[in-house]
Motif scaffolding. Structure first.
Motif, PDB file in Angstrom:
ATOM      1  N   SER A  71       0.805  -1.227   0.000  1.00  0.00           N
ATOM      2  CA  SER A  71       0.000   0.000   0.000  1.00  0.00           C
ATOM      3  C   SER A  71       0.839   1.279   0.000  1.00  0.00           C
ATOM      4  O   SER A  71       0.438   2.261  -0.649  1.00  0.00           O
ATOM      5  N   PRO A  72       2.000   1.332   0.690  1.00  0.00           N
ATOM      6  CA  PRO A  72       2.777   2.577   0.617  1.00  0.00           C
ATOM      7  C   PRO A  72       3.181   2.935  -0.807  1.00  0.00           C
ATOM      8  O   PRO A  72       3.165   4.109  -1.188  1.00  0.00           O
ATOM      9  N   MET A  73       3.511   1.926  -1.624  1.00  0.00           N
ATOM     10  CA  MET A  73       3.927   2.174  -2.996  1.00  0.00           C
ATOM     11  C   MET A  73       2.712   2.422  -3.902  1.00  0.00           C
ATOM     12  O   MET A  73       2.740   3.303  -4.768  1.00  0.00           O
ATOM     13  N   ARG A  74       1.644   1.642  -3.721  1.00  0.00           N
ATOM     14  CA  ARG A  74       0.457   1.800  -4.559  1.00  0.00           C
ATOM     15  C   ARG A  74      -0.248   3.120  -4.305  1.00  0.00           C
ATOM     16  O   ARG A  74      -0.787   3.741  -5.219  1.00  0.00           O
ATOM     17  N   ALA A 105      -3.743  14.161   3.307  1.00  0.00           N
ATOM     18  CA  ALA A 105      -2.552  13.887   2.498  1.00  0.00           C
ATOM     19  C   ALA A 105      -1.277  14.032   3.315  1.00  0.00           C
ATOM     20  O   ALA A 105      -0.341  13.220   3.188  1.00  0.00           O
ATOM     21  N   SER A 106      -1.231  15.026   4.183  1.00  0.00           N
ATOM     22  CA  SER A 106      -0.046  15.242   5.023  1.00  0.00           C
ATOM     23  C   SER A 106       0.175  14.090   5.996  1.00  0.00           C
ATOM     24  O   SER A 106       1.314  13.693   6.256  1.00  0.00           O
ATOM     25  N   VAL A 107      -0.904  13.549   6.525  1.00  0.00           N
ATOM     26  CA  VAL A 107      -0.799  12.438   7.465  1.00  0.00           C
ATOM     27  C   VAL A 107      -0.372  11.156   6.750  1.00  0.00           C
ATOM     28  O   VAL A 107       0.520  10.426   7.214  1.00  0.00           O
ATOM     29  N   LEU A 108      -0.996  10.866   5.627  1.00  0.00           N
ATOM     30  CA  LEU A 108      -0.678   9.632   4.904  1.00  0.00           C
ATOM     31  C   LEU A 108       0.754   9.639   4.380  1.00  0.00           C
ATOM     32  O   LEU A 108       1.464   8.627   4.459  1.00  0.00           O
ATOM     33  N   THR A 109       1.196  10.772   3.847  1.00  0.00           N
ATOM     34  CA  THR A 109       2.574  10.834   3.355  1.00  0.00           C
ATOM     35  C   THR A 109       3.568  10.733   4.506  1.00  0.00           C
ATOM     36  O   THR A 109       4.630  10.114   4.352  1.00  0.00           O
ATOM     37  N   ALA A 110       3.244  11.319   5.660  1.00  0.00           N
ATOM     38  CA  ALA A 110       4.115  11.178   6.835  1.00  0.00           C
ATOM     39  C   ALA A 110       4.217   9.729   7.275  1.00  0.00           C
ATOM     40  O   ALA A 110       5.244   9.299   7.817  1.00  0.00           O
ATOM     41  N   ALA A 111       3.139   8.957   7.024  1.00  0.00           N
ATOM     42  CA  ALA A 111       3.134   7.537   7.377  1.00  0.00           C
ATOM     43  C   ALA A 111       3.808   6.679   6.307  1.00  0.00           C
ATOM     44  O   ALA A 111       3.820   5.451   6.408  1.00  0.00           O
TER      45      ALA A 111
END
Length: 583
Positions: free
Chosen positions: A86-89, A109-115
């Motif tokens: 999922s991080p790559m997809r 978006a900021s939270v997901l990219t930080a994760a």
């Protein structure tokens, strides 16, 4: 203020980085408004299969930046645990035109990219169907759309799509909810968009993405009927939402030249200044588009709801004249009527390998009759488009591909380009249906009457009933199961479906197993093809009832006569059923 409440408030304030939200809570503390604070901190917005939705405000029981951030962290943690790549997809994120939607989407978006998860973020407002489309188009692990759909202006929401492009169903809802609870205990890390772009974790979806949806619609196999589009005239409203640009473009691409948009409602406006309730089903919501249609003597008055996943249409009445009021010249079709028209039309055109349709348990049973007579299949699901599309995926085969699904609340999907309701493709599909009829010298009313004459005049109605004096007493559902009725409204009961046990029981005692997830719903099928569905609300003193009657429509009978008889039968059924419910 008790110590437990005080601790919850202090914990919240220690995490909340949004100044307006903090000030709102601090003002309540300073004013000593313990009752309001207790209400705002009585829990948190529940994450379910439809995500979260609520009034925008401060505290965990409302929609605000911290709730969005914690929800997004929960989604990120669950995705990484369930889908290893999922991080790559990545995750597609879009948002509607409500006042806070862009901020909420950008925070997500900021939270997901930080994760560590790649994000595809729409560069501007986007109709909800484009997000569902984007999940499959980009091969993403999930999708998120910030929208409150057709709710009042003070609301916002957050909906999640799984990697199959459909709304989540159990167990993903409870799994995400558990991860949100854990995420809410500590500070949520966020990455600036600049940093995320530098690390190739944030991709902005611009014109190319919107064009990809447009091109897919142009190539969709069920939208290739280009019969005389220039003969159809229609008015359109986006209802202050995000659908206008794409809706107008799709109609133009397909050759529709007589399209008249309601200028006052064309641009996104989260205040919804010209409608009290931006839901096409609500009284008065379609007034301006019917007025626009009447001005041009147009055949149709069409609407998308503010996030463009629903489609509504009013059709010019036979004999309507220029001196009539617009609301008298046009008649709104029910969701069931549109669904039946679509089902009949699509089954008439689709190949023998594409005959699978779906509707919900509370939608008209007419689609099942039509599908059966046209060598098709109609699967019945629980209410909600998440069930329609997930079941559609599960049931389709290469020999019987998915064709169409609808729910009576104005939701439709044509084919498998978007595995969710799509008001944009529905708008185009209905215009093409109308054009084909027009070329034959027929109207939408002619086609609907022909269907009713063949199968019967179907009438459906929903009633919510408040029942008094039910504290500390068994629920309505429990009482109905303990003392099952023998007849309803003077009609014998043919069978009873108890969705909570997954069993259908016939009048002679025979039983069948139902292929439906457990739900507190009772379905009574009655003599004369009538139907009553009861959805109790547990311990709440309310019950939702869905009624269906079928009136024979013989050759010698007029539309008005058939409709009047159906209305009389419906009124009698509702009155007698309500009187028979346990008090």
């Amino acid at each position: 203020m008790d110590a437990h409440l005080q601790a919850k408030i202090q914990h919240w304030l220690s995490l909340d980085g949004d100044a307006p939200s903090r000030k709102a809570i601090e003002a309540l503390i300073e004013s000593g408004n313990s009752a309001e604070l207790a209400s705002r901190f009585s829990g948190r917005l529940t994450f379910g299969t439809a995500g979260i939705r609520g009034v925008v405000g401060a505290g965990p029981m409302a929609m605000n930046p911290l709730v969005i951030q914690q929800t997004s962290k929960g989604v990120a943690d669950y995705l990484k645990a369930q889908i290893k790549d999922s991080p790559m997809r990545g995750v597609v994120i879009g948002y509607d035109g409500r006042h806070d939607s862009k901020r909420f989407a950008h925070d997500a978006a900021s939270v997901l990219t930080a994760a560590g998860i790649k994000v595809y973020l729409t560069a501007r407002v986007a109709p909800t169907p484009l997000v569902a489309f984007g999940v499959l188009h980009l091969g993403a692990a999930a999708g998120i759309v910030v929208t409150a759909s057709h709710n009042p202006p003070q609301y916002n929401g957050y909906k999640v799509y799984w990697s199959n492009g459909a709304q989540i169903i159990p167990p993903h809802d409870s799994g995400i909810a558990a991860c949100i609870e854990a995420a809410a205990q500590q500070k949520v890390e966020m990455l600036t968009h600049e940093a995320a772009k530098a690390e190739n974790r944030l991709v902005m979806l611009g014109d190319e993405f919107y064009s990809a949806y447009r091109d897919s619609i142009r190539q969709a196999e069920l939208l290739q009927n280009h019969t005389a589009p220039q003969k159809v005239s229609l008015a359109y409203t986006a209802m202050h939402g995000v659908g206008a640009e794409m809706a107008e473009t799709l109609l133009k691409d397909a050759g529709f030249t007589q399209v008249y948009s309601v200028a006052a409602q064309r641009e996104p406006d989260g205040s919804f200044p010209t409608v009290n309730f931006p839901n096409p089903e609500e009284a008065g919501a379609m007034d301006l588009v019917m007025l626009e249609a009447h001005k041009h003597n147009a055949m149709l008055a069409c609407a998308n709801d503010p996030d463009a996943d629903r489609f509504a249409v009013a059709v010019r009445k036979p004999g309507a004249t220029a001196d009539m009021a617009a609301v008298d010249a046009y008649q709104m079709l029910t969701g069931d009527q549109v669904g039946v028209l679509f089902g009949h039309y699509l089954l008439s055109h689709a190949g023998k390998d594409q005959r699978l349709t779906c509707c919900t348990i509370v939608s008209s049973s007419l689609l099942s009759k039509i599908a059966s007579s046209m060598k098709g299949v109609c699967e019945t699901t629980l209410t909600g488009f998440k069930w329609l599309t997930n079941v559609g995926m599960q049931k389709q085969t290469p020999q019987n591909r998915f064709l169409f699904a609808y729910e009576e609340a104005l939701g439709y999907t044509l084919g498998s380009m978007v595995w969710d309701k799509d008001g944009l493709s529905a708008l185009l599909g209905f215009a093409q249906l109308t054009a084909e009829l027009t070329e034959k010298g027929q109207s939408v009313w002619d086609r609907l009457e022909a269907i009713y004459r063949q199968y019967g005049f179907y009438l459906n109605q929903q009633v919510s009933i408040a029942l008094s004096g039910r504290e500390n007493r068994p629920s309505i559902g429990q009482l109905l199961r303990e003392r099952p009725p023998k007849e309803i409204g003077g009609r014998n009961i043919v069978s009873v479906d108890d969705i909570s046990t997954g069993l259908r029981t016939f009048a002679d005692g025979r039983t069948e197993t139902l292929d439906l997830p457990a739900s507190d719903v009772l379905i009574y099928r009655l003599q004369g093809d009538a139907r009553v569905i009861v959805r109790p609300s547990g311990t709440e003193p309310k019950v939702k009832c869905y009624y269906e009657v079928v009136q024979p429509f013989s050759d010698g009978m007029s539309w008005e006569e058939a409709q009047n008889r159906a209305n009389e039968a419906m009124a009698q059924l509702i009155e007698q059923h309500q009187a028979s419910l346990p008090q």
